[in-house]
Design an enzyme around this catalytic site. Structure first.
Site, PDB file in Angstrom:
ATOM      1  NE  ARG A   1      21.031   4.626 -19.875  1.00 32.74           N
ATOM      2  CZ  ARG A   1      22.323   4.424 -20.089  1.00 32.74           C
ATOM      3  NH1 ARG A   1      22.882   3.271 -19.705  1.00 32.74           N
ATOM      4  NH2 ARG A   1      23.055   5.350 -20.667  1.00 32.74           N
TER       5      ARG A   1
ATOM      6  CG  ASN B   1       3.968  -0.395   1.614  1.00 31.19           C
ATOM      7  OD1 ASN B   1       3.349  -1.221   0.958  1.00 31.19           O
ATOM      8  ND2 ASN B   1       5.101   0.148   1.186  1.00 31.19           N
ATOM      9  N   GLY B   2       3.048  -3.513   3.451  1.00 27.14           N
ATOM     10  CA  GLY B   2       3.885  -4.706   3.499  1.00 27.14           C
ATOM     11  C   GLY B   2       3.140  -6.010   3.353  1.00 27.14           C
TER      12      GLY B   2
ATOM     13  CB  THR C   1      21.445   2.374 -14.412  1.00 30.56           C
ATOM     14  OG1 THR C   1      21.191   1.044 -14.823  1.00 30.56           O
ATOM     15  CG2 THR C   1      21.502   2.439 -12.899  1.00 30.56           C
TER      16      THR C   1
ATOM     17  CB  CYS D   1      -0.898  -0.009   1.242  1.00 29.66           C
ATOM     18  SG  CYS D   1      -1.649  -1.614   1.588  1.00 29.66           S
TER      19      CYS D   1
ATOM     20  CG  LEU E   1      -2.553  -3.461  -4.163  1.00 29.64           C
ATOM     21  CD1 LEU E   1      -3.498  -3.071  -5.293  1.00 29.64           C
ATOM     22  CD2 LEU E   1      -1.138  -3.622  -4.698  1.00 29.64           C
TER      23      LEU E   1
END
Length: 579
Positions: free
Chosen positions: A319, A75-76, A316, A2, A51
């Protein structure tokens, strides 16, 4: 997982402050599109964007203990939550959420329970009985988290920079494996593995022990009440993740709910190396495979959105994040809510091509330690934020605490790259899964050369980004780069272009300080650049910058190596490959 936001001790309990916290929490709604929650206790606010993956019907947050004196926003994913519940027989749980154990563990063990959690997490816990709080982040930093301080004495916590950057006087990345206690007004490290000291381990290499540790890491991550899939690039790491998942899925609770057919996903430019390899692996292990194409222009058009979401100007990372960002949107549109991914293997096993030049096992091991410690700034940040931009969660079994313990305890001599002995990068992992009787993967996939994600999606991708930056950054602009950007001064036009966009979204000095810098070749740390004098003149994070190693190195300075010279004939034993 979340998005979380907490404002603690702000000396303002007004409705206007509550509205402001709600407004800032909405900046994280992409991370949790399923539900929103906010708990206020005096001048402390705990907000959550959910979520829903485990117990989607009743696991809304914030979460509480029995009398609601302890409040948690998390969150986890806590993979051992069922075992932990059994250790708390005198507690009553209000939900089936895996994160519901946190408040109750705190009641039993105080601030010292964090190491009991097996999973990935960032959380804020408020104890209203004495108005104290703790904040913690998982061992490696798979979940993203930031901490900030306001002029009014407040402490701010957010899953992303955008939740706090406009309201804090100073903010920074919350260090992985650490806990912040309001009682101590500071950090302390709760994760203290042996490898953290960078001392050289000496345990003999046991391929079966390594294989079993990885299989357990994958299986425990199949905890779900919603549809899921696997990211499959066709490289070693994602292919092993997919192969193990496909092999063991049938025996899990997830299979009873969602069936035994695993869905796999790949992205790339037309004709990209990854697309061909991924399709071959998918056919071999029997997944329902989804192949997504994008053009260089599609990627260029997404640059600003990606930098806003991933909150970095590291070249990086950007990308590689763009194709992952585009793929995540496609995956979410199919109704999938989380995926398993292969991040972390290169850091643990020295898989980047520059490790070919490691001068000895001591430097090899110390570089892997440095790389793991920095993961939260690079690949973990990319995997977390480019997927969560579309409300998709990524789980990473290579970064399982127990698997890291096993892998980092191996004598690094057994990880060293020795082409003359047939040992290419990540040889220890390849051999562990080289099972002649019950093969996991085709042999040539198992021994495919490392491709960085930003290369594997198509070599034209990075070239296209460089060409685009060339059009928007002039030579005159580069002459003044050190004056405009004195911290982490961009040394290429591509880096300058990304930096301009980042500064527009996040202009604060604290924001630019959250991004790492320094010379790098093929994703090395600055220290490892010293391994080859030629690299200092070819500093680029692409794997193709590893001159003398990559078969498609820049400038064609390396002749393509025939496969039989990379993988010599091997004598097969029941445990794998005998060299």
């Amino acid at each position: 997982m979340c998005g979380i936001l907490a404002v603690l001790g702000c000396s303002d309990s007004s409705q206007a402050k509550r509205v402001r916290v709600l407004e800032l929490s909405r900046r994280l709604k992409h991370r949790g599109p399923d539900w929103s929650g906010l708990h206020q206790y005096g001048d402390c606010y705990l907000a959550h964007q959910r979520l829903a993956i485990v117990d989607p019907a009743s696991g809304d947050q914030p979460l509480f203990n029995e009398d609601k004196s302890v409040v948690v926003t998390v969150n986890g994913e806590i993979y051992n939550h069922e075992e932990l519940r059994k250790q708390l027989p005198n507690h009553t749980f209000h939900t089936g959420s895996d994160c519901d154990v946190i408040a109750h563990l705190y009641e039993e063990y105080g601030e010292n329970f964090v190491d009991m959690l097996d999973g990935i997490f960032s959380f804020v816990l408020l104890d209203t009985r004495d108005n104290s709080f703790i904040v913690a982040r998982d061992a490696i930093g798979v979940t993203s988290l930031y901490i900030g301080w306001g002029l009014d004495g407040s402490v701010w916590i957010s899953s992303e920079l955008k939740g706090l950057n406009d309201d804090c006087e100073h903010f920074e990345s919350f260090p992985p494996g650490h806990l912040y206690s309001s009682k101590e007004r500071g950090f302390r490290r709760w994760y203290n593995p042996l490898w953290f000291s960078e001392s050289i381990p000496s345990a003999p290499y046991d391929p079966l022990a390594l294989r079993h540790a990885f299989e357990k890491a994958v299986i425990k991550r199949l905890m779900t009440d919603v549809p899921f899939g696997v990211l499959l690039s066709g490289g070693l790491d994602s292919s092993l993740v997919a192969a193990v998942t496909a092999r063991y899925l049938a025996g899990t609770k997830a299979a009873k709910q969602w069936g035994t057919k695993l869905h796999s996903f790949c992205v790339g430019l037309e004709g990209a190396p990854d697309l061909k390899a991924a399709k071959e692996v998918a056919d071999y292990i029997g997944t329902v495979h989804h192949e997504f194409h994008y053009t260089v222009q599609d990627g260029i058009d997404a640059i600003e959105d990606v930098i806003y979401h991933i909150e970095t100007y590291d070249v990086t990372t950007i990308r590689a994040s763009i194709p992952m960002f585009l793929m995540s949107r496609k995956i979410k549109s199919l109704g999938v809510k989380w995926v398993i991914s292969g991040e972390g293997s290169d850091e643990i096993f020295g898989g980047y091509l520059y490790f070919h030049k490691a001068p000895n096992k001591e430097e090899f091991h110390q570089e892997t330690c440095r790389k793991i410690k920095a993961l939260h700034k690079y690949d973990c940040l990319r995997a977390n934020k480019s997927t969560f931009a579309w409300g998709l969660e990524a789980r990473v079994p290579f970064l399982d605490k127990e698997f890291i313990r096993v892998a980092m305890n191996i004598d690094p001599e057994d990880k060293m790259i020795k082409p003359e002995e047939g040992r290419i990068e990540k040889w220890a992992m390849r051999r562990a899964f080289d099972d002649e009787e019950h093969p996991y993967l085709p042999k040539h996939i198992l021994y495919r050369q490392k491709e960085q994600f930003s290369d594997g999606v198509g070599y034209g991708w990075i070239d296209g980004l460089k060409a685009h930056a060339e059009k928007h950054v002039t030579d005159r602009m580069m002459l003044n780069a050190a004056n405009i950007f004195p911290f982490n001064t961009p040394t290429t036009k591509e880096a300058y272009y990304y930096r301009m966009i980042f500064e527009r979204f996040f202009p604060q000095n604290s924001a630019r300080l959250t991004v790492p810098g320094g010379p790098s070749v093929a994703c090395s740390t600055a220290k490892a650049v010293e391994w080859d004098a030629a690299w200092s003149n070819n500093l680029d994070p692409s794997g193709r910058a590893a001159l003398g190693v990559h078969v498609s190195a820049y400038g064609n300075q390396v002749k393509a190596v025939e496969p039989e010279k990379i993988i010599p004939k091997m004598e097969v034993s029941p445990l794998g490959v005998a060299m």
